[in-house]
Write a protein that holds these residues in place. Structure first.
Motif, PDB file in Angstrom:
ATOM      1  N   HIS A 288       8.066   5.689  13.930  1.00 39.75           N
ATOM      2  CA  HIS A 288       9.020   4.619  13.620  1.00 39.75           C
ATOM      3  C   HIS A 288       8.767   3.360  14.448  1.00 39.75           C
ATOM      4  O   HIS A 288       9.285   2.302  14.121  1.00 39.75           O
ATOM      5  CB  HIS A 288      10.464   5.115  13.781  1.00 39.75           C
ATOM      6  N   LEU A 289       7.962   3.482  15.502  1.00 39.68           N
ATOM      7  CA  LEU A 289       7.610   2.278  16.267  1.00 39.68           C
ATOM      8  C   LEU A 289       6.783   1.315  15.420  1.00 39.68           C
ATOM      9  O   LEU A 289       6.707   0.128  15.713  1.00 39.68           O
ATOM     10  CB  LEU A 289       6.799   2.663  17.510  1.00 39.68           C
ATOM     11  N   HIS A 290       6.132   1.850  14.389  1.00 44.18           N
ATOM     12  CA  HIS A 290       5.285   1.009  13.550  1.00 44.18           C
ATOM     13  C   HIS A 290       6.048   0.341  12.421  1.00 44.18           C
ATOM     14  O   HIS A 290       5.513  -0.510  11.725  1.00 44.18           O
ATOM     15  CB  HIS A 290       4.166   1.851  12.926  1.00 44.18           C
ATOM     16  N   GLN A 291       7.267   0.782  12.226  1.00 41.81           N
ATOM     17  CA  GLN A 291       7.973   0.342  11.031  1.00 41.81           C
ATOM     18  C   GLN A 291       8.292  -1.150  11.069  1.00 41.81           C
ATOM     19  O   GLN A 291       8.914  -1.639  11.994  1.00 41.81           O
ATOM     20  CB  GLN A 291       9.255   1.148  10.918  1.00 41.81           C
ATOM     21  N   VAL A 292       7.859  -1.838  10.030  1.00 39.03           N
ATOM     22  CA  VAL A 292       8.116  -3.263   9.895  1.00 39.03           C
ATOM     23  C   VAL A 292       9.149  -3.428   8.792  1.00 39.03           C
ATOM     24  O   VAL A 292       9.059  -2.780   7.760  1.00 39.03           O
ATOM     25  CB  VAL A 292       6.814  -4.008   9.524  1.00 39.03           C
ATOM     26  N   GLY A 293      10.116  -4.272   9.013  1.00 42.66           N
ATOM     27  CA  GLY A 293      11.079  -4.535   7.946  1.00 42.66           C
ATOM     28  C   GLY A 293      12.502  -4.494   8.418  1.00 42.66           C
ATOM     29  O   GLY A 293      12.788  -4.543   9.615  1.00 42.66           O
ATOM     30  N   GLN A 294      13.363  -4.387   7.445  1.00 42.55           N
ATOM     31  CA  GLN A 294      14.805  -4.450   7.664  1.00 42.55           C
ATOM     32  C   GLN A 294      15.270  -3.551   8.797  1.00 42.55           C
ATOM     33  O   GLN A 294      16.071  -3.938   9.624  1.00 42.55           O
ATOM     34  CB  GLN A 294      15.453  -4.018   6.360  1.00 42.55           C
ATOM     35  N   THR A 295      14.779  -2.323   8.833  1.00 44.65           N
ATOM     36  CA  THR A 295      15.223  -1.411   9.879  1.00 44.65           C
ATOM     37  C   THR A 295      14.142  -1.210  10.928  1.00 44.65           C
ATOM     38  O   THR A 295      14.243  -0.335  11.760  1.00 44.65           O
ATOM     39  CB  THR A 295      15.618  -0.053   9.279  1.00 44.65           C
ATOM     40  N   GLY A 296      13.098  -2.009  10.850  1.00 43.07           N
ATOM     41  CA  GLY A 296      12.034  -1.902  11.832  1.00 43.07           C
ATOM     42  C   GLY A 296      11.875  -3.219  12.562  1.00 43.07           C
ATOM     43  O   GLY A 296      12.845  -3.920  12.814  1.00 43.07           O
ATOM     44  N   SER A 297      10.659  -3.533  12.874  1.00 39.48           N
ATOM     45  CA  SER A 297      10.439  -4.738  13.666  1.00 39.48           C
ATOM     46  C   SER A 297      10.103  -5.925  12.768  1.00 39.48           C
ATOM     47  O   SER A 297       9.867  -5.787  11.574  1.00 39.48           O
ATOM     48  CB  SER A 297       9.311  -4.505  14.662  1.00 39.48           C
ATOM     49  N   THR A 298      10.122  -7.089  13.377  1.00 39.10           N
ATOM     50  CA  THR A 298       9.774  -8.338  12.713  1.00 39.10           C
ATOM     51  C   THR A 298       8.727  -9.004  13.584  1.00 39.10           C
ATOM     52  O   THR A 298       9.024  -9.941  14.309  1.00 39.10           O
ATOM     53  CB  THR A 298      11.026  -9.222  12.577  1.00 39.10           C
ATOM     54  N   PRO A 299       7.492  -8.499  13.556  1.00 38.32           N
ATOM     55  CA  PRO A 299       6.484  -9.008  14.497  1.00 38.32           C
ATOM     56  C   PRO A 299       6.012 -10.417  14.126  1.00 38.32           C
ATOM     57  O   PRO A 299       6.233 -10.874  13.002  1.00 38.32           O
ATOM     58  CB  PRO A 299       5.344  -8.012  14.372  1.00 38.32           C
ATOM     59  N   ARG A 300       5.402 -11.075  15.097  1.00 37.02           N
ATOM     60  CA  ARG A 300       4.852 -12.414  14.874  1.00 37.02           C
ATOM     61  C   ARG A 300       3.347 -12.338  14.883  1.00 37.02           C
ATOM     62  O   ARG A 300       2.759 -11.951  15.883  1.00 37.02           O
ATOM     63  CB  ARG A 300       5.229 -13.343  16.028  1.00 37.02           C
ATOM     64  N   HIS A 301       2.747 -12.673  13.790  1.00 35.75           N
ATOM     65  CA  HIS A 301       1.298 -12.735  13.720  1.00 35.75           C
ATOM     66  C   HIS A 301       0.932 -13.864  12.774  1.00 35.75           C
ATOM     67  O   HIS A 301       1.686 -14.201  11.877  1.00 35.75           O
ATOM     68  CB  HIS A 301       0.708 -11.419  13.207  1.00 35.75           C
ATOM     69  N   ARG A 302      -0.263 -14.376  12.992  1.00 34.44           N
ATOM     70  CA  ARG A 302      -0.658 -15.473  12.129  1.00 34.44           C
ATOM     71  C   ARG A 302      -0.927 -14.969  10.708  1.00 34.44           C
ATOM     72  O   ARG A 302      -0.630 -15.625   9.738  1.00 34.44           O
ATOM     73  CB  ARG A 302      -1.905 -16.139  12.725  1.00 34.44           C
ATOM     74  N   LYS A 303      -1.500 -13.794  10.614  1.00 31.18           N
ATOM     75  CA  LYS A 303      -1.869 -13.278   9.297  1.00 31.18           C
ATOM     76  C   LYS A 303      -1.342 -11.860   9.118  1.00 31.18           C
ATOM     77  O   LYS A 303      -1.172 -11.135  10.088  1.00 31.18           O
ATOM     78  CB  LYS A 303      -3.393 -13.235   9.152  1.00 31.18           C
ATOM     79  N   GLY A 304      -1.170 -11.493   7.866  1.00 28.23           N
ATOM     80  CA  GLY A 304      -0.765 -10.128   7.566  1.00 28.23           C
ATOM     81  C   GLY A 304      -1.486  -9.621   6.336  1.00 28.23           C
ATOM     82  O   GLY A 304      -1.660 -10.364   5.359  1.00 28.23           O
ATOM     83  N   LEU A 305      -1.926  -8.370   6.405  1.00 25.97           N
ATOM     84  CA  LEU A 305      -2.584  -7.757   5.257  1.00 25.97           C
ATOM     85  C   LEU A 305      -1.839  -6.466   4.938  1.00 25.97           C
ATOM     86  O   LEU A 305      -1.766  -5.561   5.772  1.00 25.97           O
ATOM     87  CB  LEU A 305      -4.056  -7.467   5.586  1.00 25.97           C
ATOM     88  N   ALA A 306      -1.275  -6.400   3.739  1.00 26.86           N
ATOM     89  CA  ALA A 306      -0.530  -5.211   3.328  1.00 26.86           C
ATOM     90  C   ALA A 306      -1.390  -4.395   2.387  1.00 26.86           C
ATOM     91  O   ALA A 306      -2.014  -4.951   1.479  1.00 26.86           O
ATOM     92  CB  ALA A 306       0.762  -5.616   2.636  1.00 26.86           C
ATOM     93  N   THR A 307      -1.419  -3.094   2.604  1.00 24.40           N
ATOM     94  CA  THR A 307      -2.210  -2.242   1.734  1.00 24.40           C
ATOM     95  C   THR A 307      -1.351  -1.093   1.237  1.00 24.40           C
ATOM     96  O   THR A 307      -0.594  -0.499   2.009  1.00 24.40           O
ATOM     97  CB  THR A 307      -3.408  -1.645   2.504  1.00 24.40           C
ATOM     98  N   CYS A 308      -1.460  -0.804  -0.033  1.00 25.40           N
ATOM     99  CA  CYS A 308      -0.737   0.329  -0.640  1.00 25.40           C
ATOM    100  C   CYS A 308       0.756   0.253  -0.340  1.00 25.40           C
ATOM    101  O   CYS A 308       1.407   1.271  -0.121  1.00 25.40           O
ATOM    102  CB  CYS A 308      -1.270   1.668  -0.132  1.00 25.40           C
ATOM    103  N   CYS A 309       1.271  -0.934  -0.289  1.00 21.16           N
ATOM    104  CA  CYS A 309       2.674  -1.135   0.044  1.00 21.16           C
ATOM    105  C   CYS A 309       3.253  -1.993  -1.065  1.00 21.16           C
ATOM    106  O   CYS A 309       2.628  -2.958  -1.495  1.00 21.16           O
ATOM    107  CB  CYS A 309       2.767  -1.831   1.403  1.00 21.16           C
ATOM    108  N   HIS A 310       4.430  -1.636  -1.529  1.00 20.82           N
ATOM    109  CA  HIS A 310       4.947  -2.243  -2.755  1.00 20.82           C
ATOM    110  C   HIS A 310       5.519  -3.643  -2.549  1.00 20.82           C
ATOM    111  O   HIS A 310       5.679  -4.392  -3.505  1.00 20.82           O
ATOM    112  CB  HIS A 310       6.007  -1.324  -3.364  1.00 20.82           C
TER     113      HIS A 310
END
Lengths: 323, 262, 590
Positions: free
Chosen positions: A251-273
């Protein structure tokens, strides 16, 4: 007329951080000459004509760093001080600004010098709105956000004046430690966030599940690209339920509403809706790309800059080879 | 050994609300939005309470600069979490107020306390705020109080033989470890490691006996603002998504590799 | 030696209030003024002024959901100098219209008489004055009008009131503190029990004002029952959007539309204009609606697209969204208003007037009346017994306009239990004769129909079954598939105003449920869920918090629940346990 000082520090071994050269680039984008001041280990043999060095100034500590910066700024008679927004500078320069009755702005993503006024662009409210501002107070310290400028070339200073500085501190530098979870967490300073969604654990075109390969592809990319690793809630929930999925995700990796909101210049989502609850965690990801088999997924609806409709296994195999 | 811990903190709009700037600049409907104690300052407060509990005889106070009515509302939530004394200052607490004068107001409030033992003083706060997000106020407060042992983005502090062993976040996902001989010191906290304490209504009621009168008497402060804003605007929320359907995996990978390396 | 068992436990406060809404607002405003005047002493802490504490379940005192238009008679009596400009989003009513909306989609389930009325109106277009698919009723019945009142956002009004009460220093309002149940000792209310580790809090008087679905109110009803002949069988779900109207829409702040006829004939709607080009627009889904497909969200999306409203809303932007249950039984559902150690005010005390369509001002008034009674008892040093509270509070309530108007409304909705036509007829009859004439109440409540009965003649039986099977297999609620099947048009998502239900949960705020709290919605008997055909709890859930689970028992996601409580009164077998819990605050401008 502004007197501009580029104030940078060296890291261990006298190496200049990349952000220092980005700050030089920011200074070059302004009109007028500038002086470079350097402090830290082997600062006298670096790009600055003003330097503070010596054992007391090697390790990052507020009291010694602030004294070094104060001396350089005073010597340069600077009205405008550009510095990289590294942790070391962010720690000491605001206090120096207070000491010199100046002002400070951090996380500057742009600095410009139109006609008379110098302006700084930065973000407010956790990067939700962007503002451009100016100040009358001098010296004005502007900390340039890493990644905001392309690093410039800078040669060693021909002549260096090493300033004598006295500073006392009750703090000793012990060293550095890495978090236990190492490479497999959100790295605050990584340029890229890589997000793995639940699709990695689903049956693939051959009708079988390939979680072992999925794990290798994901970790292979994260290690090589030195990226942060995030996940969607659905995938970490699966892991938490003891299924034989990607065991390195928690759950430390979870990004989103119930997870974190990290700051990065770029993001690549894979197999995620790209459902909204997950994408709210991307609020601070500036450039977004996604790889998904579904052309109607959430990313397609204005949530990503680019959506590649493709099999992430194939794309990541190729991508890992290329980087 | 005991400490005199003073936590500085402001308010922030509930981070999950929709925010929009209006000319001024100001936050649209700022007074309407539910507010929270600034999340990083809250981490600092939880860590401070934890430290104070470990070191018997320690005292915990919170200096807070915010609009009084909002502060009162937020304190009804915070006061239930742990016992502390509140020193409220009635003034602006938004992203467009100026950090320098804000730090003057906070430092002034600390200096005005009649009974602060500086040799035991630890000044805590968040390393950044959820509003301005500058990460500069705590250093300036420390500087104005004459404290030159300062730490930024702290995640851990341990007391070892009278010294403070402090972990600060630095580049590369690492922590830098320092040893500070003891107070006075300024610690600007990142997230620390403590969760939000649950609500204890009895703690809240006990806290309010002193907080309510303090809030009613809160002095109005109007820090100067040395910033001239040229423009504040929202980023474009909706992206123009380019949907790439007919590239091979190899071509996509090449495009991504270039982008990743940019 | 142990302590003697009868030793009374120490008091924590003098007065405890459960829930902060308009009723508690009226109570604390009135009480705090009297306390400021002085002369009243604490029983709990001798030598101190009385200690007054209010526990609010939600994370903020701005929880209230209602884009309200109110005549504000009682509120203005409390604040004679009231200036709406002091309260964000508040303004005076300037225009009020009652509009009959025809069905431009042909998908609503209209009875024949209504279809005939639609045809008449279409044929004689002079009647509709060029308005497409809408007829502005030339007069508003006197019982319905609000033209001397205010348009407000209840959340903002609550916040405004709460700040004043707290700054008076006479009362503490604690948000994020749910009350699990009343603390009952020897048949008397001795205080409250908080959820989690909060424990027992004792006071001589507990004021119960926890709204339509409050856990404390329901527990009191379980223990003490309802007065003879009283029933709580009439409900509605109100759901609304707060919308930034597009540039160029020049509707004056204070413009009010009440609508009937669309999206279903049973669904009433509203459109109120706040200052700064913001509107509240919403619908009510009543418990007597025949359709078991009760998706407030989907219906609201169709409602706002009705041409009469869309002319103003097209190009607008969703700011926030909210939903709440309305206890519409009114006086017929009135519980015992006072007992030893407690009194009940607000919506759960049966104050909502279903005929005038008003509840906020009525709730406020009950709070004021209780406060006046309580001040009287405290001045006279009399204890908070049932007799004393009845004499000091209930008597005031019985003698007021609230009681008189409540009595008129008592039978106003009787007809709806039989048919829509009789419902409207009965309402008009009752309202226009001041309650002297009304239809008799049907002997039985009108439950939602079975799916195949409801769609008989519109969808083949086998097709309905097929849809049910597919939805069950795919883990989807039924409403979208069924509404699509009977001809409701697809929602043209625009990413601004027409967005998915999931996306709306994140616009203008987001529910925050603390991680350590227990689920407050529990399905008691799983066998009953397995035997349930329509699972209306899923269809009506305002936040999609209740959704199809893996088996036949619905799943519940606490982080989406806005605590509207609709699952409670929509379960045909009363199988939903809806406990007090924190969270549920979505937006402060509702």
């Amino acid at each position: 007329m502004e007197k501009i000082l580029v104030l940078v520090h060296t890291d261990e071994g006298g190496v200049l951080p990349r952000a220092a050269l980005e700050t030089v680039a920011a200074a070059r984008s302004l009109t007028g000459d500038f002086t470079i001041g350097v402090f830290g280990e082997k600062a006298g043999a670096s790009i600055g004509s003003l330097a503070v060095e010596g054992e007391a100034f090697s390790a990052p500590r507020y009291a010694t760093d602030a004294a070094a910066c104060e001396a350089i700024v005073r010597k340069a008679g600077a009205t405008l001080v550009l510095a990289p927004n590294t942790f070391r500078m962010a720690r000491c320069l605001p206090g120096v600004a207070a000491r010199l009755n100046g002002a400070v702005d951090t996380h500057a993503v742009a600095v410009s010098h139109d006609t008379e006024a110098v302006t700084v662009t930065r973000w407010f409210y956790r990067q939700r709105m962007e503002g451009t501002l100016a100040r009358e107070a001098r010296p004005w310290f502007i900390l340039i956000e890493p990644g905001a400028y392309e690093a410039a070339e800078a040669s060693l200073a021909a002549a260096v004046e090493v300033l004598p500085v006295e500073a006392t501190t009750r703090t000793t530098h012990v060293g550095y430690v890495s978090p236990e979870s190492g490479e497999q967490t959100i790295r605050p300073d990584a340029r890229l966030l890589f997000v793995a969604g639940a699709g990695w654990t689903k049956k693939q075109a051959d009708g079988a599940v390939h979680t072992d390969e999925a794990g290798e592809l994901i970790l292979g990319f994260v290690r090589t690209a030195q990226s942060s690793l995030g996940s969607s809630k659905s995938l970490v929930d699966l892991s938490g339920e003891g299924q034989t999925v990607l065991p390195f995700l928690t759950h430390l990796h979870q990004v989103g509403q119930t997870g974190s909101t990290p700051r990065h210049r770029k993001g690549l989502a894979t197999c995620c809706h790209g459902e909204e609850p997950h994408v709210v965690g991307w609020r601070f990801i500036n450039e977004r790309r996604a790889v998904n088999l579904d052309p109607n997924c959430g990313w397609a609806r204005g949530k990503a800059d680019v959506l590649y409709v493709a099999d992430a296994f194939e794309v990541m195999r190729e991508l890992n080879r290329l980087i | 050994m005991s400490f005199e811990i003073i936590v500085c903190g402001g308010l922030a709009p509930d981070p999950l609300q929709t925010l929009e700037p209006v000319p001024g600049p100001a936050l649209k409907n700022e007074m309407m939005l539910p507010a929270v104690f600034d999340p990083w300052a809250a981490h600092a407060l939880y860590e401070a309470a934890h430290l104070a509990a470990q070191m018997p005889g320690s005292r915990l106070r919170v200096v807070c600069l915010a609009p009084k009515a909002k502060l009162q509302q937020v304190m009804m939530k915070m006061a239930q979490k742990l016992p502390f004394e509140l020193i409220p200052l009635d003034g602006p607490s938004n992203g467009f107020s100026d950090a320098g004068p804000t730090s003057e107001a906070l430092a002034g409030a600390i200096q005005a306390l009649p009974d602060v033992d500086i040799s035991r003083l630890l000044v805590f706060g968040g390393w950044e705020s959820a509003t301005r997000g500058a990460g500069v106020v705590m250093q300036m407060v420390g500087e104005r109080l004459g404290i030159t042992e300062q730490f930024l983005a702290v995640d851990e502090v341990k007391v070892d033989a009278g010294a403070l062993v402090i972990k600060e976040r630095v580049e590369g996902g690492q922590h830098m470890v320092s040893r500070c001989a003891g107070p006075p010191a300024v610690l600007a906290w990142a997230t620390g490691s403590l969760p939000e304490p649950p609500n204890h209504p009895q703690t809240g009621m006990a806290n309010m006996r002193t907080m309510m009168p303090a809030l009613q008497k809160a002095a109005a402060v109007a820090p100067a603002n040395g910033v001239a804003y040229h423009e504040v605007a929202l980023p474009k929320v909706q992206r123009e998504t380019r949907i790439v359907k007919d590239l091979s995996a190899a071509e996509i990978a090449r495009e991504l590799a270039t982008w990743v390396k940019e | 030696m142990s302590e003697p068992a009868f030793e009374p436990k120490p008091l924590d406060a003098d007065i405890l209030c459960v829930g902060f809404g308009p009723a508690t607002g009226g109570f604390l405003t009135t009480l705090s003024r009297a306390l400021t005047e002085g002369g009243l002493a604490s029983q709990a802490f001798p030598g101190m002024p009385p200690q007054v504490i209010c526990y609010e379940r939600a994370d903020d005192i701005a929880f209230g959901v209602s884009g309200v238009v109110t005549r504000a008679r009682a509120i203005r009596a409390s604040f004679p100098e009231f200036e709406p400009a002091e309260v964000p989003m508040a303004t005076s009513v300037c225009t009020e219209k009652l509009v009959y909306l025809m069905d431009p989609d042909g998908a609503s389930q209209r009875p024949a008489w209504m279809q005939a009325a639609d045809w008449m109106l279409q044929a004689f277009s002079k009647l509709t004055k060029g308005q497409k698919n809408a007829f502005e009723v030339p007069f508003i019945p006197s019982f319905l009008h609000k033209n001397d009142g205010f348009v407000m956002a209840l959340g903002q009004f609550n916040q405004w009131v709460g700040q004043q009460v707290m700054m008076s220093g006479q009362a503490q309002i604690w948000p994020g503190t749910p009350v699990a149940e009343p603390l009952i000792e020897d048949g008397k209310v001795a205080g409250v029990v908080l959820t989690g580790e909060g424990g027992e809090i004792r006071a001589p008087l507990t004021v119960v004002a926890d709204g339509p679905v409050g856990a404390v109110s329901r527990r009191l009803d379980d223990i003490f029952g309802l007065p003879e002949g009283h029933k709580r069988d009439e409900w509605a779900l109100g759901m609304k959007f707060v919308v930034d109207l597009p540039e160029g829409v020049e509707l004056a702040p204070g413009t009010v539309f009440h609508t009937i006829g669309y999206p279903e004939p049973e669904i009433f709607g509203f459109f109120y204009v706040h200052p700064d080009r913001v509107a509240s627009v919403g619908i009510f889904i009543p418990s007597w609606m025949e359709s078991p497909v009760r998706s407030g969200y989907r219906y609201l999306q169709h409602y706002i697209q009705h041409p009469y409203l869309w002319q103003y809303l097209k190009g607008g932007k969703l700011r926030s969204w909210g939903a709440k249950s309305l206890l519409e039984s009114g006086k017929r559902g009135e519980p015992y208003l006072a007992g030893d150690g407690y009194a009940r005010i607000g919506e759960n005390s049966g104050s909502t007037n279903v005929l005038t369509g008003s509840g906020v001002d009525e709730a406020w008034l009950t709070g004021v009346q209780l406060a006046e009674g309580v001040i009287e008892l405290m001045r006279e040093g009399r204890p908070f017994t049932r007799e004393n509270l009845e004499a000091a509070y209930v008597t005031r309530r019985r003698a007021s306009w609230l009681e008189k108007e409540g009595a008129v409304a008592e039978n106003a909705r009787n007809g709806f239990q039989r048919s829509l036509f009789l419902g409207f007829l009965g309402m008009a009859l009752d309202g226009l004769t001041g309650g002297r004439l009304h239809l008799p109440r049907a002997r039985r409540e009108k439950p939602p129909r079975k799916l195949i009965d409801h769609y008989f003649g519109r969808l083949p039986h086998s097709y309905v079954e097929q849809i049910v099977d597919h939805c069950l297999r795919d883990g989807r609620p039924l409403h979208d598939a069924l509404m699509d099947a009977v001809g409701w048009p697809e929602i043209p998502y625009d990413g601004q105003l027409l967005i998915s239900h999931q996306d709306a949960l994140l616009v203008g705020g987001k529910v925050q449920a603390p991680g350590d709290a227990a689920d407050h919605v529990i399905f008691r008997d799983h066998a009953l869920c397995q035997a349930c055909e329509t699972r209306i709890c899923i269809e009506i859930c305002s936040g999609e918090a209740i959704h199809p689970g893996d088996g036949a028992v619905p799943a519940f996601d606490r982080e989406k629940c806005v605590h509207c409580g609709a699952c409670l009164w929509n379960c045909p077998t009363a199988n939903v346990m809806f406990a007090a819990g924190p969270g549920g605050l979505h937006s402060a401008e509702n």
